[in-house]
Structures are given as structure tokens and as C-alpha cells.
Design a protein around this motif. Structure first.
Motif, short mmCIF file in Angstrom:
data_model
loop_
_atom_site.label_atom_id
_atom_site.label_comp_id
_atom_site.label_asym_id
_atom_site.label_seq_id
_atom_site.Cartn_x
_atom_site.Cartn_y
_atom_site.Cartn_z
N ALA A 29 51.94 23.62 -8.73
CA ALA A 29 52.39 25.00 -8.91
C ALA A 29 52.03 25.83 -7.68
N ASP A 30 53.00 26.58 -7.16
CA ASP A 30 52.73 27.38 -5.96
C ASP A 30 52.53 28.85 -6.34
N VAL A 31 52.32 29.69 -5.33
CA VAL A 31 51.99 31.09 -5.59
C VAL A 31 53.15 31.83 -6.24
N GLY A 32 54.39 31.40 -6.00
CA GLY A 32 55.53 32.05 -6.64
C GLY A 32 55.53 31.86 -8.14
N VAL A 33 55.10 30.69 -8.62
CA VAL A 33 55.00 30.45 -10.06
C VAL A 33 53.96 31.39 -10.67
N LYS A 34 52.83 31.49 -10.01
CA LYS A 34 51.77 32.39 -10.49
C LYS A 34 52.26 33.84 -10.53
N PRO A 61 66.44 17.95 -8.57
CA PRO A 61 66.59 18.99 -7.52
C PRO A 61 65.37 19.91 -7.53
N LEU A 62 64.99 20.40 -6.37
CA LEU A 62 63.79 21.21 -6.25
C LEU A 62 63.79 22.39 -7.21
N SER A 63 64.91 23.11 -7.31
CA SER A 63 64.95 24.29 -8.16
C SER A 63 64.73 23.96 -9.62
N LEU A 64 65.12 22.75 -10.04
CA LEU A 64 64.97 22.39 -11.45
C LEU A 64 63.50 22.28 -11.85
N TYR A 65 62.63 21.92 -10.91
CA TYR A 65 61.21 21.89 -11.22
C TYR A 65 60.74 23.25 -11.73
N PHE A 66 61.22 24.31 -11.10
CA PHE A 66 60.79 25.66 -11.47
C PHE A 66 61.37 26.08 -12.81
N TYR A 67 62.64 25.78 -13.05
CA TYR A 67 63.24 26.12 -14.34
C TYR A 67 62.57 25.34 -15.47
N ASN A 68 62.28 24.07 -15.23
CA ASN A 68 61.58 23.28 -16.25
C ASN A 68 60.18 23.83 -16.51
N PHE A 128 42.51 29.93 -25.58
CA PHE A 128 41.92 28.72 -25.01
C PHE A 128 42.28 28.59 -23.54
N ILE A 129 41.42 27.84 -22.82
CA ILE A 129 41.58 27.64 -21.38
C ILE A 129 41.65 26.14 -21.11
N ASP A 130 42.74 25.70 -20.52
CA ASP A 130 42.90 24.30 -20.15
C ASP A 130 42.61 24.19 -18.66
N ALA A 131 41.54 23.50 -18.33
CA ALA A 131 41.06 23.47 -16.94
C ALA A 131 41.76 22.43 -16.07
N HIS A 132 42.76 21.71 -16.62
CA HIS A 132 43.44 20.70 -15.79
C HIS A 132 44.84 20.46 -16.33
N VAL A 133 45.82 21.10 -15.70
CA VAL A 133 47.23 20.89 -16.04
C VAL A 133 48.05 20.75 -14.76
N HIS A 134 49.29 20.28 -14.94
CA HIS A 134 50.28 20.23 -13.86
C HIS A 134 51.58 20.76 -14.45
N LEU A 135 51.80 22.07 -14.33
CA LEU A 135 52.93 22.69 -15.00
C LEU A 135 54.28 22.32 -14.40
N MET A 136 54.29 21.85 -13.17
CA MET A 136 55.56 21.60 -12.49
C MET A 136 56.15 20.22 -12.79
N THR A 137 55.45 19.42 -13.58
CA THR A 137 55.97 18.09 -13.85
C THR A 137 55.64 17.69 -15.27
#
Length: 412
Positions: free
Chosen positions: A112-117, A83-90, A62-71
Motif C-alpha cells: 500500500a502506498d501513500v495514495g491509498v492512505k 492491471p496496475l489500476s485494478l490493485y487499487f480498486y480491489n 481492533f488493530i491488525d498489525a500485519h496486513v497487505h491490503l493491495m493483494t
């Protein structure tokens, strides 16, 4: 070269046709090389791994066309104290929940930025395939301006995440270019206020037509789509007329909006689950939803449901998107049940979350259906989704998930 055979299942291939009994899917490396009746599939002489799904249901990822993975929740406290780094670990854990729910691809609508991708693409972490927008565009005082009356500005800004606030045609043009430079694959623009906004209201339009046309023009130079967060009628019309590819939420759309969407081929991402959960939270006085948004969340949900039903009946192209991040991650496929409550039949909802969603993201050549040549994104459902669509919303009923030819979840 490696082969994987998924057999002894019932195939719902994403194209909307009659399910195929006694079906199998043959995968070579990360692509589908055959799908259909098991007896019609030629088994290669090479070594092959076989997964017997024991009569379960085979569907496309399935494809979810609207998410916000960082929060998760968009609460002020999270933004202020995390803390900024915790966003990425979460985000690692949230992506795992998302893919375990049967969602193998997402469009991240902001943060989500290019590093997450790259972390997902390079196999460092397990998660759905991402199409990223990086920073949503907002006017000063708009839906993604987190400046508070206290004087604090709590928006997340760091080197890989440019500020998306822009005013005036030249500033808007420069900001779109900065966001594309940061790796955006789609441009997200806030054309109205939001239900949980600090500085605006859902009905208020944002950006002038000239500014919106600059945004679309710049995106088109790089063949990128523009998706528009839009609740209010005026903002929806502005976005469609400027050339946006999809309307996210679409709460106050009217007959003119519907006609424009049909004539322009504009997609609609209704995010039912977010609207309904926000209403429930608003009605609970102990919840963390901001006081300023309680009335809007309650009031807009009913308006949203009625208008989306009208758009569906008129023939607007509706696809699955949840706004997960505003709500909890990992229950993405609950959205399909809400789409059926609106009027879709289960097969329509499945196609809206697979084939049509792939079309909206521009990925129809490689994803969205189980057929020769497509990437091997496959989900195995314990129950028949055509008789119990809401069973898909429970991740425990998603027995197997294959993304890009690799098994990432198996509880068969």
C-alpha cells in the motif's frame, strides 16, 4: 460539534479489567469524552444522537498489525495478469471487508502506498486507519525478490512504489531513504526467506548485521520503527540485536531469541491464521499455492505453533497480526481464537488486539482502549467474547463499527 451516546451495553474497554455492566460511551466529534457506568455519565444539554446496543458488548476498535491490503493470495497469476489500476480498486473492497470485521486500524506490511492512505484519511473511501511501510526491504534473491528462473521479474514497480531490493550498506541506506521519501511510516525488512518465496527458504537469513544496523539507524533518524519478517532463528536474532521493534511470524525462535525479545522489549506478531491456512492450502493439491512452498508451509506450521506457545509462556509481548493478503481479507478476528488456542485467555487476546497492538504501532496515546481522550474507534459485538472468543471471527457478529467518531457499519 456533535455528540453520540452508545448506551445499554457491556463495556470491555481494552485495559483488561472487569467488564462494566449497564455501560455507555459518550463521543464528542471524534473523541471519547466519557466511558463507564451509564448512570455516571453526564449527558450534555446539546442535541445528542443515541445508539442503544441492547445489551451487546462494547469493545475498542481492533488493530491488525500485519496486513497487505493491495493483494489477496500473492499468486503469480494475479501478479502477472492484473492491471496496475485494478490493485487499487480491489483494495477498496478489501478495506471495506476489513473494517466490517471490526478492525479499525492496520499496519500495512507492504504494497500500500501513500495514495491509498490519503484516500482513507480524506474520506474518499471507507477503510481502516493505515500505518504504511510501502516497500519491504529485501536482498537480491530474497523473500520480496519476484524474479523467476524464466527471466521474468513480476514485482510491482511504479512511481509511488520504489524498488525495495538492496545489497550492501550504502545501497541499503539509499533504499531506506527512498522508501521513507515515498511516505513510509514504518520500515519493513525481510530478515529471512519466506514460506511462499520463489528464491529462498524460510530458515535462510537475509542482510548482514551491518546492513540491518544501517536500516535501523536510518529509520531512527525519522523516529520510525522497524518491523522484521523473520522465520529462521539466525535472522530473528540478527533483527533483535540490530534494534527491530517487532518480529513478524517468529517461526523458529529459540530460547535465546525469547530472552533477547524480553530484554529488548521486542513485540512478536505470530500471524497464526496465515500459517494455518497456508498449511491447509499446501495439503490440498488442487490449491494455487506454488509447488516450491508446499513442503515449507506444512513443515513450518507445527514448528511455529510450538515455539510461539513457548514465547508466550516466557512473557514475550505478543500482539494480533494476520498477514491478511497472503490469506483472505475480512476474517481478521479469527486470529484471536488461534491466540487462545495457543494459551491466552480471551481477555488477554482482546488486549493483544487492542491496547498492546496500539503500543506496538506507537499509537497508544490515541487508540487501543475506550477511555477519555482517545479517538472514538468502537466495535459492538453480538456475543460475549469472553465466553465465546471465536464469535468475533464472524463479521456477522460485529453489529456496529465506529471509526474516528463516525458509524461505518450498523446492523443492530
Amino acid at each position: 460539534m456533535s455528540y453520540l451516546l452508545i448506551n445499554n451495553g457491556i463495556l470491555i474497554n481494552g485495559n483488561g479489567g472487569t467488564p462494566i455492566q449497564n455501560a455507555a460511551v459518550l463521543i464528542k466529534d471524534n473523541h471519547i469524552v466519557a466511558a463507564g457506568l451509564e448512570e455516571s455519565i453526564k449527558i450534555p444539554a446539546e442535541k445528542i444522537n443515541i445508539v442503544d446496543v441492547k445489551g451487546s458488548f462494547i469493545l475498542p476498535g481492533f488493530i491488525d498489525a500485519h496486513v497487505h491490503l493491495m493483494t489477496e493470495g500473492f499468486t503469480r497469476e494475479e501478479t502477472i495478469y492484473t492491471p496496475l489500476s485494478l490493485y487499487f480498486y480491489n483494495a477498496i473492497e478489501r478495506m471495506k471487508r476489513t473494517i466490517n470485521a471490526g478492525v479499525t486500524s492496520v499496519r500495512d506490511a507492504g504494497l500500500a502506498d501513500v495514495g491509498v492512505k490519503l484516500a482513507v484519511d480524506n474520506g474518499i473511501i471507507i477503510g481502516p486507519r493505515l500505518q504504511i511501510s510501502v516497500s519491504p526491504l529485501s536482498i537480491t534473491g530474497g523473500h520480496f525478490d519476484f524474479w523467476l528462473n524464466s527471466g521474468f521479474d513480476i514485482k510491482p514497480i511504479y512511481p509511488g512504489y520504489p524498488d525495495g531490493i538492496a545489497d550492501g550498506e550504502e545501497e541499503v541506506r539509499k533504499t531506506v531513504r527512498e522508501i521513507m521519501r515515498a511516505g513510509a511510516e514504518v520500515i519493513k525488512v525481510m530478515v529471512t526467506g519466506g514460506v511462499i518465496s520463489a528464491n529462498d527458504r524460510p530458515e535462510y537469513p537475509q542482510f548482514s548485521m551491518k546492513e540491518l544496523k544501517v536500516i535501523v539507524e536510518e529509520a531512527n533518524y525519522r523516529n520510525l520503527q522497524v518491523v522484521a519478517h523473520a522465520h529462521g532463528t539466525k535472522g530473528i536474532k540478527n533483527a533483535i540485536n540490530a534494534g527491530a521493534n517487532s518480529i513478524e511470524h517468529g517461526t523458529c525462535l529459540d530460547d535465546e531469541c525469547i530472552e533477547l525479545m524480553i530484554s529488548n522489549g521486542t513485540f512478536l506478531v505470530p500471524t497464526f491464521i496465515a500459517m494455518k491456512i497456508n498449511k491447509e492450502l499446501a495439503e490440498d493439491e488442487t490449491s494455487a499455492i506454488p509447488d516450491w512452498s508446499r513442503d515449507d508451509a506444512i513443515r513450518m506450521e507445527k514448528v511455529h505453533e510450538n515455539n510461539i506457545r513457548k514465547a508466550y509462556k516466557a512473557g514475550v509481548k505478543i500482539i494480533m497480526g494476520t498477514d491478511s493478503g497472503v490469506i483472505t481479507h475480512g476474517r481478521n478476528l479469527d486470529e484471536l481464537g488461534y491466540m487462545c488456542d495457543m494459551g491466552m485467555d480471551p481477555m488477554e487476546a482482546i488486549v493483544a488486539g487492542t491496547k498492546k497492538a496500539a503500543e506496538s504501532l506507537g499509537w497508544e496515546e490515541k487508540l487501543g482502549s475506550i477511555e477519555f481522550g482517545k479517538l472514538a474507534d468502537i466495535v459492538i459485538s453480538k456475543y460475549d467474547p469472553l465466553t465465546n472468543i471465536k464469535s468475533l471471527g464472524d463479521p456477522n457478529n460485529i453489529l456496529l463499527v465506529i471509526k474516528d467518531g463516525k458509524i461505518v457499519k450498523n446492523i443492530l
